[in-house]
Scaffold this active site. Sequence first.
Site, PDB file in Angstrom:
ATOM      1  N   SER A   1      37.329  41.226  42.112  1.00  0.00           N
ATOM      2  CA  SER A   1      37.107  40.360  41.545  1.00  0.00           C
ATOM      3  C   SER A   1      36.605  39.226  41.270  1.00  0.00           C
ATOM      4  O   SER A   1      36.186  38.883  42.861  1.00  0.00           O
ATOM      5  CB  SER A   1      38.982  39.605  41.235  1.00  0.00           C
ATOM      6  OG  SER A   1      39.106  38.952  40.224  1.00  0.00           O
TER       7      SER A   1
ATOM      8  N   TYR B   1      46.242  36.081  44.893  1.00  0.00           N
ATOM      9  CA  TYR B   1      45.141  37.413  45.083  1.00  0.00           C
ATOM     10  C   TYR B   1      43.777  37.560  44.961  1.00  0.00           C
ATOM     11  O   TYR B   1      42.915  38.624  45.248  1.00  0.00           O
ATOM     12  CB  TYR B   1      45.639  36.844  43.044  1.00  0.00           C
ATOM     13  CG  TYR B   1      44.155  37.885  42.514  1.00  0.00           C
ATOM     14  CD1 TYR B   1      45.059  39.282  42.059  1.00  0.00           C
ATOM     15  CD2 TYR B   1      43.454  37.720  41.513  1.00  0.00           C
ATOM     16  CE1 TYR B   1      44.345  40.550  41.441  1.00  0.00           C
ATOM     17  CE2 TYR B   1      42.753  39.045  40.644  1.00  0.00           C
ATOM     18  CZ  TYR B   1      43.315  39.644  40.765  1.00  0.00           C
ATOM     19  OH  TYR B   1      42.782  41.117  40.066  1.00  0.00           O
TER      20      TYR B   1
END
Length: 255
Positions: free
Chosen positions: A145, A160
Site C-alpha cells: 500500500s 496497517y
Amino acid sequence: MTQVTGLLDGKVAVISGAASPRGIGLATARLFAEHGARVAILDLDGAAAVQAAASIGPGHIGVACNVADRDACQKAAEAVVAALGKVDVLINNAGITQPVKTLEIDPASWDRILDVNLRGVLYLSQALIPYMKQQGAGSIACMSSVSAQRGGGILGGPHYSAAKAGVLGLAKAMAREFGPDNIRVNCVTPGLIQTDITTGKLSDQQKAEIAGGVPLNRLGEAREIAGAYLFLASELSSYITGAVIDVNGGMLIHG
C-alpha cells in the site's frame, strides 16, 4: 501454429481475498481469465469464493482459505493443484484494514491486522512456492500500500502501515532467495481505490478533496490495480523481481 493472444494463456493463477464483488481480487481474476488463465479464487468465505469463480466463467475454482492459518493455506494449495494441475502465479491480495490511531491499537487489533496482511503473505507463499520450484518457474505479486511508503494512508491505521511495509520487506527477501529458481516476487502499492472496503467510509466531499491532491485528479479503480498484477504475472515482466509498482495516480511520487 496457434496464435497466442492472451498474456496468461495456459497459466494457472491463485488469487487470495478475491470473492468481494467490487474488490481488487475479483477484478484481477476477471482480467486474468480474459487473458487465458485458469483462476483459483481463495477467500475466507468458501461459498463466496465458489460463486465468484463461477461468475468469471467455466474452468475456474473457488477454495475456502484463511490465509492466517498455515494448515489452511497448505490444504488450499493441495486443492488447487489437485484441481488445476499446477500453479504458475500467486497474487497475495487478501487484506483487512482498521482506521485507528497509534494509542488506540490494542493487542488483538495488532494481531488481527498483522496476521492477515503480513503473516498471510508468508503462509500462502510457503504453501505454493514448492510447486513453483518443482516446475522451475513462477511469479508472485503481493499487495502492499502507499501507506507503507508515506507513513499512513486514508483508511488504515499505523498497524496497517506497518503490516504493508512488512510485505515490502518480505517480498524483496523472497525475490532474492528464489530468483535462482526462476520465481519472481514483486509488490504493488495502490493509493486510494474505490472498492467494497472504501464504500460508505468517505463522503463525496472527502473523495473530492483526496482526488484534488492526486495528480491524475481522481481515485483509482480496481481494474487498474488488476492491470499491474497482470503485468507482473505475465512474461512482459520476465526480468523484473524485487520491484515495487506504484499504482496511485501520482499520490506519492518519489525518487
